[in-house]
Write a protein that holds these residues in place. Structure first.
Motif, PDB file in Angstrom:
ATOM      1  N   GLU A 105       0.790  -1.223   0.000  1.00 29.38           N
ATOM      2  CA  GLU A 105       0.000   0.000   0.000  1.00 29.38           C
ATOM      3  C   GLU A 105       0.826   1.279   0.000  1.00 29.38           C
ATOM      4  OE1 GLU A 105      -3.404   0.510  -0.053  1.00 29.38           O
ATOM      5  OE2 GLU A 105      -3.543  -1.619  -0.572  1.00 29.38           O
ATOM      6  N   LEU A 106       2.029   1.222   0.557  1.00 24.11           N
ATOM      7  CA  LEU A 106       2.833   2.427   0.746  1.00 24.11           C
ATOM      8  C   LEU A 106       4.138   2.356  -0.028  1.00 24.11           C
ATOM      9  CD1 LEU A 106       2.397   2.780   4.613  1.00 24.11           C
ATOM     10  CD2 LEU A 106       1.105   3.973   2.834  1.00 24.11           C
ATOM     11  N   GLU A 107       4.726   3.523  -0.276  1.00 24.31           N
ATOM     12  CA  GLU A 107       5.991   3.584  -0.982  1.00 24.31           C
ATOM     13  C   GLU A 107       7.132   3.199  -0.043  1.00 24.31           C
ATOM     14  OE1 GLU A 107       6.419   7.504  -2.450  1.00 24.31           O
ATOM     15  OE2 GLU A 107       4.642   7.429  -3.714  1.00 24.31           O
ATOM     16  N   GLY A 108       8.151   2.551  -0.631  1.00 30.57           N
ATOM     17  CA  GLY A 108       9.325   2.192   0.141  1.00 30.57           C
ATOM     18  C   GLY A 108       9.549   0.698   0.184  1.00 30.57           C
ATOM     19  N   SER A 109      10.651   0.299   0.811  1.00 33.78           N
ATOM     20  CA  SER A 109      11.002  -1.110   0.976  1.00 33.78           C
ATOM     21  C   SER A 109      10.985  -1.418   2.469  1.00 33.78           C
ATOM     22  CB  SER A 109      12.393  -1.388   0.395  1.00 33.78           C
ATOM     23  OG  SER A 109      12.426  -1.082  -0.982  1.00 33.78           O
ATOM     24  N   PRO A 110       9.974  -2.153   2.941  1.00 34.11           N
ATOM     25  CA  PRO A 110       9.797  -2.296   4.386  1.00 34.11           C
ATOM     26  C   PRO A 110      10.767  -3.279   5.024  1.00 34.11           C
ATOM     27  CG  PRO A 110       8.161  -3.582   3.242  1.00 34.11           C
ATOM     28  CD  PRO A 110       8.918  -2.837   2.178  1.00 34.11           C
ATOM     29  N   MET A 111      11.069  -3.036   6.277  1.00 36.58           N
ATOM     30  CA  MET A 111      11.841  -3.955   7.112  1.00 36.58           C
ATOM     31  C   MET A 111      11.172  -4.029   8.478  1.00 36.58           C
ATOM     32  SD  MET A 111      15.734  -3.646   8.622  1.00 36.58           S
ATOM     33  CE  MET A 111      16.504  -4.482   7.238  1.00 36.58           C
ATOM     34  N   MET A 112      10.953  -5.226   8.965  1.00 36.52           N
ATOM     35  CA  MET A 112      10.461  -5.385  10.322  1.00 36.52           C
ATOM     36  C   MET A 112      11.609  -5.095  11.273  1.00 36.52           C
ATOM     37  SD  MET A 112       8.725  -8.681  12.253  1.00 36.52           S
ATOM     38  CE  MET A 112       7.319  -8.748  11.154  1.00 36.52           C
ATOM     39  N   LEU A 113      11.394  -4.101  12.138  1.00 38.80           N
ATOM     40  CA  LEU A 113      12.438  -3.674  13.067  1.00 38.80           C
ATOM     41  C   LEU A 113      11.842  -3.628  14.469  1.00 38.80           C
ATOM     42  CD1 LEU A 113      15.211  -2.573  13.780  1.00 38.80           C
ATOM     43  CD2 LEU A 113      14.486  -0.321  12.975  1.00 38.80           C
ATOM     44  N   MET A 114      12.252  -4.564  15.314  1.00 40.32           N
ATOM     45  CA  MET A 114      11.813  -4.586  16.698  1.00 40.32           C
ATOM     46  C   MET A 114      12.706  -3.643  17.495  1.00 40.32           C
ATOM     47  SD  MET A 114       9.467  -6.759  16.090  1.00 40.32           S
ATOM     48  CE  MET A 114       8.815  -6.994  17.742  1.00 40.32           C
ATOM     49  N   CYS A 115      12.098  -2.786  18.297  1.00 44.95           N
ATOM     50  CA  CYS A 115      12.925  -1.788  18.977  1.00 44.95           C
ATOM     51  C   CYS A 115      12.452  -1.533  20.400  1.00 44.95           C
ATOM     52  CB  CYS A 115      12.959  -0.483  18.185  1.00 44.95           C
ATOM     53  SG  CYS A 115      11.359   0.155  17.664  1.00 44.95           S
ATOM     54  N   SER A 116      13.423  -1.201  21.234  1.00 41.39           N
ATOM     55  CA  SER A 116      13.192  -0.813  22.617  1.00 41.39           C
ATOM     56  C   SER A 116      14.387   0.020  23.046  1.00 41.39           C
ATOM     57  CB  SER A 116      13.056  -2.046  23.524  1.00 41.39           C
ATOM     58  OG  SER A 116      14.309  -2.693  23.673  1.00 41.39           O
ATOM     59  N   ASP A 117      14.362   0.500  24.271  1.00 37.99           N
ATOM     60  CA  ASP A 117      15.501   1.268  24.766  1.00 37.99           C
ATOM     61  C   ASP A 117      16.752   0.401  24.903  1.00 37.99           C
ATOM     62  OD1 ASP A 117      13.938   3.512  24.927  1.00 37.99           O
ATOM     63  OD2 ASP A 117      13.470   3.265  27.055  1.00 37.99           O
ATOM     64  N   ARG A 118      16.564  -0.898  24.962  1.00 37.06           N
ATOM     65  CA  ARG A 118      17.676  -1.815  25.220  1.00 37.06           C
ATOM     66  C   ARG A 118      18.237  -2.467  23.958  1.00 37.06           C
ATOM     67  NH1 ARG A 118      17.244  -6.943  29.449  1.00 37.06           N
ATOM     68  NH2 ARG A 118      19.490  -7.356  29.625  1.00 37.06           N
ATOM     69  N   LEU A 119      17.387  -2.668  22.957  1.00 44.91           N
ATOM     70  CA  LEU A 119      17.777  -3.502  21.825  1.00 44.91           C
ATOM     71  C   LEU A 119      16.946  -3.162  20.595  1.00 44.91           C
ATOM     72  CD1 LEU A 119      19.302  -6.093  20.769  1.00 44.91           C
ATOM     73  CD2 LEU A 119      17.418  -7.420  21.758  1.00 44.91           C
ATOM     74  N   ARG A 120      17.583  -3.217  19.412  1.00 42.32           N
ATOM     75  CA  ARG A 120      16.871  -3.115  18.136  1.00 42.32           C
ATOM     76  C   ARG A 120      17.276  -4.296  17.270  1.00 42.32           C
ATOM     77  NH1 ARG A 120      19.368   2.014  18.444  1.00 42.32           N
ATOM     78  NH2 ARG A 120      18.005   3.642  19.305  1.00 42.32           N
ATOM     79  N   VAL A 121      16.284  -4.954  16.675  1.00 37.36           N
ATOM     80  CA  VAL A 121      16.550  -6.122  15.836  1.00 37.36           C
ATOM     81  C   VAL A 121      15.792  -5.979  14.526  1.00 37.36           C
ATOM     82  CG1 VAL A 121      16.382  -8.623  15.603  1.00 37.36           C
ATOM     83  CG2 VAL A 121      16.891  -7.623  17.846  1.00 37.36           C
ATOM     84  N   GLY A 122      16.537  -5.935  13.408  1.00 45.71           N
ATOM     85  CA  GLY A 122      15.935  -5.921  12.084  1.00 45.71           C
ATOM     86  C   GLY A 122      16.005  -7.304  11.467  1.00 45.71           C
ATOM     87  N   LEU A 123      15.145  -7.557  10.475  1.00 45.93           N
ATOM     88  CA  LEU A 123      15.060  -8.878   9.856  1.00 45.93           C
ATOM     89  C   LEU A 123      15.330  -8.811   8.357  1.00 45.93           C
ATOM     90  CD1 LEU A 123      11.791 -10.240  11.539  1.00 45.93           C
ATOM     91  CD2 LEU A 123      14.141 -10.470  12.344  1.00 45.93           C
ATOM     92  N   VAL A 124      16.080  -9.781   7.859  1.00 44.82           N
ATOM     93  CA  VAL A 124      16.264  -9.922   6.411  1.00 44.82           C
ATOM     94  C   VAL A 124      15.004 -10.511   5.794  1.00 44.82           C
ATOM     95  CG1 VAL A 124      17.624 -11.009   4.587  1.00 44.82           C
ATOM     96  CG2 VAL A 124      18.766 -10.168   6.641  1.00 44.82           C
ATOM     97  N   THR A 125      14.446 -11.552   6.409  1.00 48.03           N
ATOM     98  CA  THR A 125      13.180 -12.146   5.964  1.00 48.03           C
ATOM     99  C   THR A 125      12.175 -11.997   7.096  1.00 48.03           C
ATOM    100  OG1 THR A 125      13.710 -14.363   6.799  1.00 48.03           O
ATOM    101  CG2 THR A 125      14.414 -13.823   4.558  1.00 48.03           C
ATOM    102  N   THR A 126      10.888 -11.985   6.764  1.00 47.20           N
ATOM    103  CA  THR A 126       9.877 -11.766   7.807  1.00 47.20           C
ATOM    104  C   THR A 126       9.009 -13.016   7.990  1.00 47.20           C
ATOM    105  OG1 THR A 126       8.514 -10.637   6.134  1.00 47.20           O
ATOM    106  CG2 THR A 126       9.833  -9.267   7.599  1.00 47.20           C
ATOM    107  N   HIS A 127       7.808 -13.005   7.430  1.00 44.89           N
ATOM    108  CA  HIS A 127       6.875 -14.106   7.661  1.00 44.89           C
ATOM    109  C   HIS A 127       7.028 -15.164   6.573  1.00 44.89           C
ATOM    110  CE1 HIS A 127       4.766 -10.720   9.849  1.00 44.89           C
ATOM    111  NE2 HIS A 127       5.028 -11.594  10.774  1.00 44.89           N
ATOM    112  N   LEU A 128       8.065 -15.970   6.753  1.00 49.87           N
ATOM    113  CA  LEU A 128       8.336 -17.064   5.824  1.00 49.87           C
ATOM    114  C   LEU A 128       8.410 -18.376   6.591  1.00 49.87           C
ATOM    115  CD1 LEU A 128      11.201 -15.967   3.371  1.00 49.87           C
ATOM    116  CD2 LEU A 128       8.809 -16.379   2.817  1.00 49.87           C
ATOM    117  N   PRO A 129       7.947 -19.491   5.986  1.00 53.61           N
ATOM    118  CA  PRO A 129       8.208 -20.792   6.598  1.00 53.61           C
ATOM    119  C   PRO A 129       9.717 -21.008   6.723  1.00 53.61           C
ATOM    120  CG  PRO A 129       6.609 -20.986   4.823  1.00 53.61           C
ATOM    121  CD  PRO A 129       7.170 -19.604   4.742  1.00 53.61           C
ATOM    122  N   LEU A 130      10.129 -21.655   7.791  1.00 57.70           N
ATOM    123  CA  LEU A 130      11.555 -21.847   8.028  1.00 57.70           C
ATOM    124  C   LEU A 130      12.232 -22.571   6.873  1.00 57.70           C
ATOM    125  CD1 LEU A 130      13.746 -21.309  10.108  1.00 57.70           C
ATOM    126  CD2 LEU A 130      13.203 -23.497  11.196  1.00 57.70           C
ATOM    127  N   ALA A 131      11.509 -23.478   6.231  1.00 53.81           N
ATOM    128  CA  ALA A 131      12.079 -24.237   5.122  1.00 53.81           C
ATOM    129  C   ALA A 131      12.430 -23.359   3.925  1.00 53.81           C
ATOM    130  CB  ALA A 131      11.111 -25.337   4.688  1.00 53.81           C
TER     131      ALA A 131
END
Length: 365
Positions: free
Chosen positions: A147-173
């Motif tokens: 729906e929106l412009e750009g290339s999204p990345m799931m980025l979990m964030c808090s004051d202690r830690l930030r974690v970005g993902l190369v892949t998101t909702h994919l089966p592990l296989a």
């Protein structure tokens, strides 16, 4: 933080989950409407139902509007979405509840795209019951990417830690086949840009996790790291301070993550399992889009829905994060719009022609 000129859309999520409970508990604090102008998208009937489920909750006087453009400052605004007759059964997945979640999300995204909202905070949905002819997505991230412009990345964030993902909702296989040198390099560039513009981190340091146990043990446990190491080197050569790949278990167990501004994980659970363990009230941010979207880092939690047990802190933090990111983006846009002007001002004098020439060529100290 911000002021109440910022309009923050909040979607109800699945009406049989804990979305409304955490929204109501958050907005019962009158200070939220002092920080921003909340605009909730959802069912008035569901709001009333869960209001009765929560003990000692301050009454929230919703200001009902038909568009976010009509939202009043200093009030909690509500845009009615979904069917008027909505069957609410806390804890039970249903297509009706899934549909209500999707209609609220679609209405909020329309306002976001039109500029009527400054940011969006989404309540949790049930990905299975949300599926419909007009919603074939594995999550909010994938829907917003369409729906929106750009290339999204799931980025979990808090004051202690930030974690970005190369892949998101994919089966592990399917994860290994979805990872390549180019995708890792692109993810590192996207993550670095977000850390600078969205979080105000100067020269961010990013740790990269290996896909395989023990970082592959020299190929004994997989050869995917042969793609990861060159990608880290490529990113570093391009100016991104990337390091690794690190074996994920030892990296988190040793507390090594504290030395970095963010961590890039290869797949969903590799990053989210340690993140949620270390920071249970964190925020899910969709980086890389033209608009700001955050959400609590939890799901629908059917097991406690309607029982007044849901903790609103992650929803509260998601609103705070949305406000901060909008302001950081504006600040960065202003700073980077005319770098020569800022350079001249910071030097306290007009730059000479030689100064300007060197700045354009990237040679000025």
């Amino acid at each position: 933080m911000s002021d109440n000129r910022l309009k923050i859309g909040i979607t109800q999520g699945d009406t049989n989950g804990i979305g409304w409970e955490v929204i109501l508990k958050t907005l019962a604090d009158s200070r939220i409407a002092e920080l921003c102008t909340p605009v909730v998208y959802g069912s008035p009937a569901a709001a009333g139902y869960y209001r009765r489920c929560i003990a000692d909750l301050e009454e929230i006087a919703f200001n009902t509007v038909s568009s976010a453009r009509d939202a009043r400052r200093g009030r909690v605004n509500l845009i009615a979405c979904g069917p008027q007759e909505l069957r609410i059964v806390p804890g039970e997945p249903s297509p009706e509840a899934g549909r209500a979640a999707v209609e609220a999300l679609q209405a909020a995204v329309r306002d976001l795209k039109e500029g009527a909202l400054d940011a969006l905070v989404t309540g949790p949905i049930d990905k299975e019951t949300a599926q419909a002819d007009d919603f074939r997505y594995t999550g909010h991230t994938e829907y917003l990417a369409a729906e929106l412009e750009g290339s999204p990345m799931m980025l979990m964030c808090s004051d202690r830690l930030r974690v970005g993902l190369v892949t998101t909702h994919l089966p592990l296989a399917e994860v290994s086949a979805a990872i390549s040198r180019g995708k890792i390099t692109e993810a590192l560039d996207r993550l670095a840009r977000s850390l600078v513009a969205d979080f105000g981190v100067v020269k961010p340091r990013i740790a990269v996790l290996a896909l395989n146990p023990h970082a592959g043990d020299g190929g004994l446990l997989g050869r995917e790291e042969e793609e990861t190491r060159p990608a880290v080197n490529d990113a570093y050569a391009a100016g991104v301070l990337a390091f690794g790949p690190f074996a994920a278990d030892g990296f988190f167990a040793s507390g090594n993550y504290a030395h970095y501004d963010a961590v890039l994980a290869m797949y969903h659970d590799q990053g989210l399992a340690p993140f949620k363990t270390l920071t249970p009230d964190g925020v899910n941010y969709t980086a890389g889009l033209c608009k700001v979207r955050t959400s609590p880092d939890h799901g629908v939690a059917y097991d406690i829905a309607g029982r007044d047990k849901a903790d609103p802190q992650s929803m509260r933090n998601a609103i705070y994060a949305a406000l901060d990111i909008v302001e950081n983006r504006r600040r960065w846009a202003a700073m980077s719009a005319d770098p020569l002007q800022h350079f001249e001002r910071d030097r306290g004098r007009d730059a000479s022609a030689k100064d300007l020439s060197e700045m354009r060529e990237g040679r000025h100290d």
